[in-house]
Design an enzyme around this catalytic site. Structure first.
Site, PDB file in Angstrom:
ATOM      1  N   CYS A   1      -7.202  -8.369   7.437  1.00  0.00           N
ATOM      2  CA  CYS A   1      -6.127  -7.503   6.949  1.00  0.00           C
ATOM      3  C   CYS A   1      -6.737  -6.145   6.646  1.00  0.00           C
ATOM      4  CB  CYS A   1      -5.519  -8.119   5.693  1.00  0.00           C
ATOM      5  SG  CYS A   1      -4.305  -7.073   4.842  1.00  0.00           S
TER       6      CYS A   1
ATOM      7  N   CYS B   1      -2.960  -2.526  12.072  1.00  0.00           N
ATOM      8  CA  CYS B   1      -2.551  -3.618  11.184  1.00  0.00           C
ATOM      9  C   CYS B   1      -2.611  -4.885  12.021  1.00  0.00           C
ATOM     10  CB  CYS B   1      -1.135  -3.382  10.667  1.00  0.00           C
ATOM     11  SG  CYS B   1      -0.406  -4.797   9.788  1.00  0.00           S
TER      12      CYS B   1
ATOM     13  N   SER C   1      -2.529 -10.991   4.478  1.00  0.00           N
ATOM     14  CA  SER C   1      -1.344 -10.940   3.630  1.00  0.00           C
ATOM     15  C   SER C   1      -0.248 -11.881   4.120  1.00  0.00           C
ATOM     16  CB  SER C   1      -0.792  -9.514   3.587  1.00  0.00           C
ATOM     17  OG  SER C   1      -0.371  -9.115   4.880  1.00  0.00           O
TER      18      SER C   1
ATOM     19  N   THR D   1      -5.435  -3.568   5.044  1.00  0.00           N
ATOM     20  CA  THR D   1      -5.144  -3.135   3.679  1.00  0.00           C
ATOM     21  C   THR D   1      -6.055  -3.843   2.678  1.00  0.00           C
ATOM     22  OG1 THR D   1      -2.847  -2.704   4.300  1.00  0.00           O
ATOM     23  CG2 THR D   1      -3.328  -2.876   1.960  1.00  0.00           C
TER      24      THR D   1
ATOM     25  N   TYR E   1       1.216  -6.510   1.606  1.00  0.00           N
ATOM     26  CA  TYR E   1       0.280  -5.898   0.669  1.00  0.00           C
ATOM     27  C   TYR E   1       0.462  -4.387   0.588  1.00  0.00           C
ATOM     28  CZ  TYR E   1      -2.760 -10.098   0.304  1.00  0.00           C
ATOM     29  OH  TYR E   1      -3.282 -11.336   0.040  1.00  0.00           O
TER      30      TYR E   1
END
Length: 256
Positions: free
Chosen positions: A73, A183, A11, A75, A42
């Site tokens: 990423c 993350c 992202s 997400t 995101y």
């Protein structure tokens, strides 16, 4: 095809933490990194919006000749990696929070997971906990604002420290002795997080494991670049190119 690049996208600039591990393990590979900073973060987007971005970036990386794509990423992995694998011919490597090694390492029986709200809400994460953390208490903590601090290059400011203190305090209070950096932006905050939580708390991320999986897939497909020279890195993105270069120099200061 062995000289074709590995595509890596996130992202924003968080996936550089994964790119560094790939570079360390596979120094001969050519890499194309795509920072989708123009659409970051995101975490607040719908699944459909994230899938649309993942498809667009995948097709861009395919046009650059990518032989393998790393979805760097958490997400985007949760929202889109299965769709990508079903749609495109090349292998994909996704991210998942390091719950399994954290559960094996904890002494207190309590593991904390720092991640975006979207990553923690998915069925994929709950299955990961159910499969690999039996007998261990897993406490999740969404961390709004941390991605934006990294994207701004604010790795150790009073505001960033205040956010880290706010998000880690509940985990410490409940006895977590291992914290998962769920993350790809968060490894850049590791020194600050470690200072806040203390040396007795272990911090785990999955960048190195993702690099090893990329290596396994390349070996399986016969696509390892064995030219014997250092590979190149091409930097692309949807945001401001000057800011991307500034952050690249901050987050990957060895000049790669």
């Amino acid at each position: 095809m062995s000289a074709a690049p590995i595509g890596v996208f996130d992202s924003g600039v968080g996936g550089i933490s994964v790119l560094r591990e790939i570079r360390r393990l596979l120094p001969g590979e050519n890499l194309v990194y795509y920072a989708d900073s123009g659409h970051c973060p995101y975490g607040g987007k719908t699944r459909e919006q994230i899938q649309a971005r993942a498809v667009a970036i995948t097709e861009y990386l395919m046009a650059r000749g990518a032989k393998l794509i790393v979805v760097a990423c958490n997400t985007a992995t949760i929202a889109a990696v299965e769709q990508l694998r079903a749609t495109y011919p090349m292998p994909f490597v996704g991210m998942e929070p390091a719950v399994k090694p954290a559960a094996a390492q904890t002494r207190s029986g309590v593991v904390g997971v720092l991640a975006t709200g979207a990553a923690l809400a998915g069925d994929k994460f709950h299955k990961l906990v159910a499969d690999h953390a039996r007998g261990v208490r897993v406490i999740t903590q969404p961390c709004p604002g941390l991605v934006e601090q990294v994207e701004a290059g604010l790795l150790d400011t009073p505001e960033t420290r205040a956010l880290v203190e706010r998000y880690t305090a509940p985990l410490l209070q409940q006895g977590a002795d291992v914290m998962v950096l769920g993350c790809t932006h968060y490894p850049f905050l590791r020194p600050l997080i470690q200072d806040v939580v203390g040396k007795d708390v272990s911090l785990i991320d999955t960048g190195a494991a993702v690099a090893r999986q990329a290596q396994r897939l390349l070996e399986r497909e016969g696509l390892v670049n064995d030219a014997g020279t250092a590979g190149s890195i091409e930097w692309q993105g949807s945001g401001d190119a000057v800011q991307l270069e500034k952050l690249r120099r901050l987050l990957m200061p060895d000049g790669s």
